[in-house]
Design an enzyme around this catalytic site. Structure first.
Site, PDB file in Angstrom:
ATOM      1  N   GLU A  38     -16.243  59.028  85.953  1.00  0.00           N
ATOM      2  CA  GLU A  38     -16.223  60.479  86.104  1.00  0.00           C
ATOM      3  C   GLU A  38     -17.190  61.083  85.091  1.00  0.00           C
ATOM      4  OE1 GLU A  38     -15.743  64.480  86.337  1.00  0.00           O
ATOM      5  OE2 GLU A  38     -15.218  63.009  87.870  1.00  0.00           O
ATOM      6  N   TYR A 219      -0.117  82.201  99.789  1.00  0.00           N
ATOM      7  CA  TYR A 219       1.013  81.278  99.938  1.00  0.00           C
ATOM      8  C   TYR A 219       1.572  80.908  98.566  1.00  0.00           C
ATOM      9  CZ  TYR A 219      -2.726  77.667  99.422  1.00  0.00           C
ATOM     10  OH  TYR A 219      -3.798  76.919  99.034  1.00  0.00           O
TER      11      TYR A 219
END
Length: 421
Positions: A38, A219
């Site tokens: 990463e 939501y």
């Protein structure tokens, strides 16, 4: 400068986002030795909510992670689509009924929570995680593939999985293409639910307001303790070729004339960051020798189908399933994995499915953002849909990830001019 320990794993995964972690996890579950790189100094995700449909929650279930994911997120009762101008309901999905149909729930979860869940699962299975490593090149070797990093390090393995995102370095091995700018931009926010109490919000539903060249999504997250919002609109500055586009002044202008629920939600949006919406044209070749694209490196979509993270997780699962099937057929366990065969099987099923998702996402964006007479025709069409009509979700939410499926009969293919007002 070579690798620090001189040990080469079976597989390298480049990219520590959701796609990379889920691919590493899937391969590790087949006893493949995985090292993941990463580029950031630490593992983490920015953003807010994700929608995870049944075609992905079934994979989380197989990994033994679904219960934890559900505990971290929310399984909403409905997905409701409304008109952004007058807030009138247009159509809805009964998500509890949908769960019974497909066998697994529809889940909304904070991106960082899903990322953390996958990271912990990788750690438990012994995936080697390396940070601060920006990959700058890929090449095939006689026995596998090699990657090089900006600091001079190199590493190699039998196979390299490039989960390096929208601006993938590995993609250039396969196609000379550019990102496609939709001219749309997304603003997000996630806040304690107390901040929206009294705003007449749906606390157990996913609600999408579709409007002229804009839409607004709301939501709950984290068991209902947090509330997520997304505001998306077409940028006039982007259309005019202005470099600094998608700015907060455009946000406010784009939603003028929309309904009260949106007007109450707009002041809560984060205004110090925004996400310009790009995708790429679909490609059918994802593999070059022992280097394979995965996730957004292969198929970055626009967000209208909420399938970006889902497709990336599916990719890793499909690849691992082909590795597992090959392992089951091998009589000589010491002969190793035939990666050419596994990658060919992966490439045989995933590109076509993901092409349909990318292209359908573009169609849905057009449908959501209609104005004038076409908006009214769209509304008539959506109101006519039966709540339990799954003609346009079976191909995407069903267990289609491993096998090529026939071209779906898309609801969006119905011409609007066939609708009488």
């Amino acid at each position: 400068m070579g690798t620090t320990d001189g040990h080469h794993p079976d597989a390298l995964v480049i990219g520590g986002g959701i796609g990379g972690l889920s691919a590493a996890l899937a391969l590790a579950r087949t006893a493949v030795n995985v090292r993941l790189y990463e580029q950031a100094p630490g593992f983490g995700e920015v953003g807010a909510g994700l929608q995870i449909a049944p075609n992905c929650t079934r994979i989380l279930h197989e990994y033994g992670l679904l219960d934890e994911a559900v505990a971290l997120g929310v399984t909403p009762a409905h997905m409701v689509m409304k008109d952004a101008v007058d807030a009138a309901e247009l159509t809805r999905l009964d998500l509890k009924h949908l769960e019974r149909r497909y066998g697994f729930p529809y889940l909304v979860i904070h991106r960082s929570d899903l990322h953390g869940l996958l990271l912990r699962a990788c750690e438990r299975l012994g995936v080697e995680l390396v940070n601060d490593a920006r990959c700058v090149s890929y090449e095939n070797t006689a026995n596998g593939a090699r990657v090089a990093f900006a600091d001079g390090r190199t590493d190699e393995a039998e196979v390299v999985i490039a989960a390096d995102g929208l601006h993938s370095v590995a993609r250039a091995l396969l196609v000379d293409d550019e990102t496609v700018n939709s001219a749309y931009v997304a603003y997000r926010s996630a806040m304690p639910s107390e901040q929206v109490r009294g705003h007449e919000v749906h606390e157990r539903d996913v609600v999408v307001y579709v409007g002229p060249r804009c839409h607004f999504v709301q939501y709950p997250l984290r068991g209902g303790e947090m509330f997520n919002q997304v505001a998306v609109f077409e940028s006039p500055k982007a259309l005019a070729g202005v470099e600094d586009w998608g700015t907060p002044d455009e946000l406010d202008q784009a939603f003028k004339g929309t309904c009260d629920p949106i007007q109450r939600g707009l002041p809560l949006m984060w205004r110090d960051r925004w996400w310009r919406m790009f995708d790429r044209d679909p490609i059918t070749t994802w593999v070059n020798g022992r280097i394979a694209l995965l996730g957004d490196a292969a198929h970055p979509p626009l967000q209208y189908m909420a399938q970006g993270a889902v497709m990336a997780i599916e990719d890793g699962w499909v690849l691992a399933e082909h590795v597992r099937a090959q392992q089951a057929r091998r009589s000589d366990r010491s002969s190793g994995i035939d990666w050419e065969q596994a990658l060919a099987a992966y490439e045989a099923v995933r590109p076509e499915h993901c092409r349909r998702v990318v292209n359908t996402a573009r169609q849905w964006g057009e449908l959501w953002h209609l104005d004038g007479v076409e908006r009214l025709q769209r509304n008539v069409l959506l109101r006519a849909r039966d709540t339990h009509d799954y003609a346009f979700t079976d191909w995407i939410y069903g267990p289609t990830a491993l096998t090529p499926e026939e071209e779906p009969d898309l609801y969006l293919g119905i011409p609007l001019d066939s609708v009488e007002l």
